[in-house]
Design an enzyme around this catalytic site. Structure first.
Site, PDB file in Angstrom:
ATOM      1  CD  GLU A   9      -7.455   5.691 -25.360  1.00 39.94           C
ATOM      2  OE1 GLU A   9      -7.411   6.801 -24.808  1.00 39.94           O
ATOM      3  OE2 GLU A   9      -8.359   5.353 -26.154  1.00 39.94           O
ATOM      4  CE  LYS A  41      -7.076  10.763 -25.830  1.00 42.67           C
ATOM      5  NZ  LYS A  41      -8.094   9.748 -25.446  1.00 42.67           N
ATOM      6  CB  CYS A  46      -8.158   7.734 -28.365  1.00 51.16           C
ATOM      7  SG  CYS A  46      -9.933   7.376 -28.466  1.00 51.16           S
TER       8      CYS A  46
END
Length: 316
Positions: free
Chosen positions: A47, A124, A173
């Site tokens: 990321e 995300k 994440c």
């Protein structure tokens, strides 16, 4: 013929706030070269791979903030990575901060094929932290200030023939800690989930109950459990180490559809992990109660009948 795909997890050490972009690109290209030399066809980076984890800072100067974002992908500052990968004939996953033409900001990732063309894009969804700074905290977690929640859902796409056309998905994440995200991919027949992360080696909410060892354990556990539940391979890759005094966990890993860690990082620095992924290893798990010959991918008519009966919906 087996559907074997050699994949590399390219863990990165810290990117300090003042580290020049060309130095970061040199490190990433070195990791890419090393992976390609060992036969990798797909390399997974972390990321926000091109920058420091800037959401730990309250940045009020717009010019200072904007330097962390990519207005297009690939843009001029990251083009060397794309060019080198295309020359090597290697694809990759990479996470970055995205600034759209309309001024919206996302924590994004892409999978790029061996020909340099974009295969899939993701933004995300599960943003941690807060929008406003927390008083008395040395390091902040301000993703909700600097990014919007992703608006692309949890898409999948087929990889190229040279990769044996795996069904690919992505998470970033904090997404990996939410089983609903994995299930959205699993219900689409995902065979390989690529994940990048920058996870604090301490409780980012200011508590004192979590240390780096526990957070690394939970990171690995989330990937093992969800890879097993959805019968998919998963490659989960960290940016690790001491970044401007703020610790990031390592623990990058490659996990099989049985939930077994087949490779894991040993350091908090730049490091390449390799594994040969049998893309048919998850077929039985995606067809509960149906014991069938894993060689049936060579018989498309019978394979399609089986996946239809199992209720698996994979993309064309």
């Amino acid at each position: 013929m087996s559907r074997i795909l050699r994949v590399a997890a390219a863990q990165m050490g810290p990117n300090p706030r003042d580290m020049p972009r060309d130095v970061i690109l040199e490190r990433m290209i070195a990791l890419l070269d090393g992976a390609a030399k060992s036969g990798a066809r797909l390399v997974v980076f972390p990321e926000l791979a091109f920058t420091t984890f800037f959401p730990r800072w309250l940045i009020e100067d717009e010019a200072d903030l904007s330097r962390f974002y990519e207005q297009r992908m690939p843009g001029p500052s990251v083009q060397p990575l794309f060019e080198r990968a295309r020359t090597l004939g290697v694809g990759f996953y990479v996470g970055y901060a995205e600034l759209t033409g309309s001024g919206r900001r996302f924590n994004s990732s892409v999978i790029v094929g061996p020909d340099g063309e974009m295969l899939l894009k993701y933004r995300k969804v599960h943003l941690p932290g807060s929008k406003e700074p927390r008083p008395a905290q040395r390091y902040q977690q301000l993703e909700k200030r600097y990014f919007l929640p992703g608006d692309l859902g949890f898409p999948v796409a087929r990889g190229p023939e040279t990769w044996h056309r795996p069904v690919l998905g992505m998470l970033i994440c904090n997404d990996r800690r939410w089983p609903e995200a994995w299930r959205c991919l699993g219900l689409q027949g995902v065979e390989l989930v690529c994940i990048g992360y920058n996870s604090a080696a301490y409780d980012p909410n200011g508590g004192n109950t979590e240390d780096s060892e526990r957070r690394t354990f939970h990171s690995t556990l989330a990937v093992q459990a969800n890879a097993y539940f959805n019968s998919t391979w998963a490659v989960s890759v960290a940016k690790a180490g001491d970044e401007d005094g703020s610790g990031l966990i390592g623990g990058s890993c490659i996990v099989s559809p049985d939930g077994i860690v087949v490779a894991q990082a040993r350091s908090l620095d730049d490091e390449v992990l390799m594994a040969d992924l049998d893309l048919d290893a998850g077929l039985q798990g995606r067809a509960p109660g149906k014991m069938f010959d894993l060689g049936l991918h060579r018989r498309p008519d019978q394979y399609q009948r089986i996946v239809d009966q199992a209720g698996i919906e994979a993309p064309a």
